[in-house]
Design a protein around this motif. Structure first.
Motif, short mmCIF file in Angstrom:
data_model
loop_
_atom_site.label_atom_id
_atom_site.label_comp_id
_atom_site.label_asym_id
_atom_site.label_seq_id
_atom_site.Cartn_x
_atom_site.Cartn_y
_atom_site.Cartn_z
N CYS A 75 0.85 -1.20 0.00
CA CYS A 75 0.00 0.00 0.00
C CYS A 75 0.89 1.25 0.00
O CYS A 75 2.01 1.23 0.53
N GLY A 76 0.37 2.34 -0.52
CA GLY A 76 1.00 3.66 -0.39
C GLY A 76 2.42 3.71 -0.93
O GLY A 76 2.73 3.21 -2.01
N SER A 77 3.32 4.30 -0.12
CA SER A 77 4.72 4.44 -0.55
C SER A 77 5.36 3.08 -0.75
O SER A 77 6.23 2.92 -1.61
N VAL B 106 5.19 -6.00 0.88
CA VAL B 106 6.13 -4.94 1.26
C VAL B 106 5.43 -4.03 2.26
O VAL B 106 4.37 -3.48 1.95
N SER B 107 6.01 -3.90 3.44
CA SER B 107 5.36 -3.08 4.47
C SER B 107 6.37 -2.62 5.49
O SER B 107 7.02 -3.43 6.15
N GLN B 108 6.49 -1.32 5.61
CA GLN B 108 7.38 -0.74 6.60
C GLN B 108 7.06 -1.28 7.98
O GLN B 108 7.92 -1.81 8.68
N SER B 109 5.77 -1.19 8.36
CA SER B 109 5.37 -1.59 9.71
C SER B 109 5.28 -3.11 9.86
O SER B 109 5.45 -3.63 10.95
N THR C 80 0.32 -3.52 8.43
CA THR C 80 -0.80 -2.97 7.65
C THR C 80 -1.80 -4.08 7.33
O THR C 80 -1.43 -5.07 6.70
N VAL D 117 4.99 10.56 9.89
CA VAL D 117 3.94 9.69 9.33
C VAL D 117 4.17 9.44 7.84
O VAL D 117 3.98 8.34 7.35
N ALA D 118 4.59 10.44 7.10
CA ALA D 118 4.86 10.24 5.67
C ALA D 118 6.21 9.53 5.53
O ALA D 118 7.23 10.04 5.98
N SER D 119 6.19 8.40 4.88
CA SER D 119 7.40 7.57 4.83
C SER D 119 8.49 8.23 3.96
O SER D 119 8.22 8.72 2.87
N LEU E 123 2.50 11.75 -4.15
CA LEU E 123 1.92 11.33 -2.85
C LEU E 123 2.50 12.18 -1.72
O LEU E 123 1.78 12.65 -0.84
N LYS E 124 3.82 12.40 -1.74
CA LYS E 124 4.44 13.20 -0.68
C LYS E 124 3.84 14.61 -0.67
O LYS E 124 3.55 15.16 0.37
N GLU F 276 0.18 14.47 0.70
CA GLU F 276 0.10 14.19 2.14
C GLU F 276 0.53 15.37 2.97
O GLU F 276 -0.03 15.64 4.02
N VAL G 281 -1.68 1.45 9.58
CA VAL G 281 -3.12 1.38 9.29
C VAL G 281 -3.58 -0.07 9.48
O VAL G 281 -3.34 -0.92 8.64
C1 F6R Z 1 3.03 7.42 2.68
C2 F6R Z 1 2.94 6.37 3.69
C3 F6R Z 1 1.88 5.34 3.52
C4 F6R Z 1 2.44 3.93 3.81
C5 F6R Z 1 1.32 2.89 3.74
C6 F6R Z 1 1.83 1.48 3.93
O1 F6R Z 1 4.00 8.36 3.01
O2 F6R Z 1 3.68 6.34 4.64
O3 F6R Z 1 1.34 5.40 2.23
O4 F6R Z 1 3.45 3.67 2.88
O5 F6R Z 1 0.33 3.15 4.69
O6 F6R Z 1 2.38 1.30 5.20
P1 F6R Z 1 3.32 0.07 5.52
O7 F6R Z 1 4.54 0.20 4.68
O8 F6R Z 1 3.61 0.15 6.99
O9 F6R Z 1 2.55 -1.17 5.17
#
Ligand code: F6R
Length: 613
Positions: free
Chosen positions: A305-307, A351-354, A357, A403-405, A489-490, A493, A610
């Motif tokens: 999702c997202g970035s 792929v997910s930073q956190s 999600t 919050v913005a990656s 997106l940046k 946001e 999220v």
């Molecule tokens: C944009 C941003 C979001 C996350 C998205 C996915 O700056 O931070 O679009 O990239 O919510 O989040 P993760 O990577 O945690 O699954």
């Protein structure tokens, strides 16, 4: 990214260490621990309870020996080894008389561990750190002092480190050293201190000495001695810090976003560390799949999702080009419900930073239900996705507060490109020399990102010139397209301005109707096979009155000729260019948002993680 704290002579060590650990929790909170030197023995306490780890240590205070004035502590962001108590720092040597904490990555830990085990050492954790404690122990057994023992150990390691060590035989001494990760010394009344950053020490002193790379420090209650790793004496450069605590937590930057953008070179470098074995084979962090499993793969899906989705889009170009494997990229919330065609010869990469999600997590469960092989690229060790997947590749960006990656997005692109090269190696679709060359180019990325960040003032000037525009288009082709999407997106946001990312060649099929004098078009125009076509698309918008801002390779006059403003970047391999090219777009969005008075760390309506559909 982990946090280190140390103190000797100032006062009771435990409250100082615990207060410091609280302030360092933003660097990671998978686990926390302390070691105190008291009456010729070490007392150690460790807890692995996520955000409660430091609190849990507080509850143990009653059992600590009274009057210990020397100790070190650590809060951990796991990289090697799960976030368990056994992997928590401080680590001890075989005698239990030496305690050590470390931030960074010891690249050659496996070979050092084999050597130490052959010599009779017993390693009790899965961390890369523990080898350091045993190396120092070995050197002490050979007759070296604590400082010389640490010096000799650090000369043997590859990678990045800030490290601090105490020994029961030297009850008032802390010895520490650093390379590529921060460490600062504090001078207080009656003693000295040590920490990964300035805020951790601020309630205790304002007199500090930042250590440089490849320096060692010996702290005693009444002295600080600094030497280089080669043994040369260094005159301490004591500075008085006049920041308040909040400014200091942001490392002197105005906000976390700025700080995290400036941590990007480190995030990229750390994500690249330790990926190549001496025989050239590439390694992921945890791969519960065999090479045969990966050779059998016929199709790849990347879901995010997202970035993270934009990073996935970059990876599609790299995987298809380097491995010839058909690759689809999907928005996680769509993938799950659209009845994708999956089987045990499909690789699904989440792929997910956190790593939490919900849309991505559920998409991965759906993939597993169909028998697909599931890999995750995540920034959080043992996150829900990491636990579920068959294999994990960690981005080592450290905690992201904004919050913005920013830094996590760059690290994701790098990690996914490592995955693409790993697949190419296993499947034999690229010669070894080509893979080695690409890896060398990847190792140049941290410096190039640093250079791009160093041009913030030029980006600010462009932001001033275009401020006031109502509509923004971001255009790119090839890997420039996901960069355009990320730039848009940046901007959305952070500045709440209307911004669209579009494939440049598609504009003429409709959206060009929206281009009027005053529309800002940001084009990604670094050199690749589509450069000429990109310039032609930009000429189309320019002739309709758009203000054209271009991301272009240094000194590229041909690109500059079609632009009203240029955001210059150092050139790199086309498939790696998103890592560098996205940086000026982050800076542009940041500056425009700041000019509008927006909170760049906490944009309205957004959440960092999220966990709802
Ligand atoms: C944009 C941003 C979001 C996350 C998205 C996915 O700056 O931070 O679009 O990239 O919510 O989040 P993760 O990577 O945690 O699954």
């Amino acid at each position: 990214m982990c946090g280190i704290i140390g103190t000797t002579g100032v006062d009771d060590a435990l409250p100082i260490l615990l207060e410091g650990l609280h302030r360092l929790e933003y660097r990671g909170y998978d686990s926390a621990g302390v070691v105190l030197v008291s009456d010729g023995v070490l007392w150690r306490a460790r807890r692995a309870d996520g955000t409660h780890s430091v609190e849990e240590l507080f509850s143990l205070s009653g059992t600590a020996p009274a009057g210990a004035h020397t100790g070190i502590g650590h809060t951990r962001w796991a990289t090697h080894g799960s976030p368990t108590e056994e992997n928590a720092h401080p680590h001890l040597d075989c005698t239990g008389r030496l305690g050590l904490v470390h931030n960074g990555i010891i690249e050659n830990h496996s070979e050092l561990a084999s050597e130490l085990v052959a010599k009779g050492h017993t390693l009790t954790s899965q961390t890369d750190t523990e080898v350091l404690a045993h190396l120092v122990e070995d050197n002490i057994a050979g007759g070296a002092s604590l400082v010389e023992a640490l010096r000799a150990a650090l000369l043997r390691v590859r990678g990045s480190f800030s490290v601090a060590v105490v020994h029961a035989d030297d009850p008032e001494v802390i010895v520490a050293g650093r390379r590529a990760t921060p460490l600062v010394v504090g001078i207080a009344k009656g003693g000295t201190l040590l920490a990964s950053d300035i805020p951790a020490l601020l309630g205790r002193t304002r007199r500090m000495i930042p250590l440089d790379d490849d320096q060692l420090v010996e702290l005693r209650p009444d002295s600080v001695r600094i030497t280089t790793l080669d043994g040369e004496e260094i005159e301490p450069d004591v500075r008085t810090i006049d920041w308040d605590l909040e400014a200091a937590q942001k490392g002197g930057y105005d906000d976390y976003m700025s700080k995290e953008m400036h941590e990007q070179p480190q995030a990229v470098a750390d994500t690249l560390l330790d990926r190549r074995k001496p025989d050239g084979a590439l390694v992921l962090d945890e791969l519960r799949l065999t090479n045969e499993d990966l050779e059998r793969i016929q199709k790849v899906f990347i879901v995010a999702c997202g970035s993270s989705y934009h990073a996935a889009m970059v990876a599609k170009y790299a995987i298809e080009h380097w491995t010839r494997l058909p690759t689809e990229v999907d928005i996680a919330s769509e993938f799950r419900y659209r009845d994708p065609v999956l089987d045990d010869r499909t690789l699904v990469v989440g792929v997910s930073q956190s790593g939490e999600t919900l849309d991505t997590l559920q998409a991965m469960s759906e993939a597993a239900r169909w028998g697909a092989k599931v890999l995750v690229v995540s920034n959080v060790v043992d996150s829900s996705m990491a636990r579920k997947a068959d294999g994990v590749l960690y981005t080592r960006a450290g905690p992201e507060v904004g919050v913005a990656s920013t830094k996590c997005h760059l690290a994701q692109v790098v990690a996914l490109e490592i995955l693409a090269l790993t697949l190419a190696q296993i499947r034999g679709t690229q010669p070894a020399e080509a893979i080695a060359l690409l890896l060398d180019r990847m190792h140049e990325l941290p410096d190039k990102v640093e250079e791009a960040l160093g041009r913030a003032k030029e980006v600010d000037a462009v932001a001033e010139a275009i401020a006031g525009a109502r509509d923004y288009f971001f255009l790119g082709r090839g890997v420039g397209f996901p960069v355009a999407l990320e730039g848009a997106l940046k901007l959305k946001e952070l500045s709440y301005l209307r911004a669209e990312g579009y494939p440049a060649g598609e504009l003429k099929h409709g959206p060009i109707a929206l281009i009027v004098p005053g529309t800002v078009v940001v084009g990604i125009a670094t050199r690749n096979g589509l450069f000429e076509k990109m310039l032609a698309n930009l000429a189309e918008v320019k002739s309709r009155g758009a203000t054209v801002v271009l991301v272009a390779d240094d000194d590229d006059d041909e690109a500059a000729a079609v632009a009203d403003h240029v955001l210059w970047v150092p050139p790199t391999e086309p498939l790696l260019s998103p890592v560098v090219n996205v940086v000026p777009l982050q800076l542009l969005a940041y500056r425009l948002a700041r000019m509008l008075g927006n909170d760049v760390d906490r944009p309205r309506n957004l959440a960092k993680t999220v966990t709802v559909e």
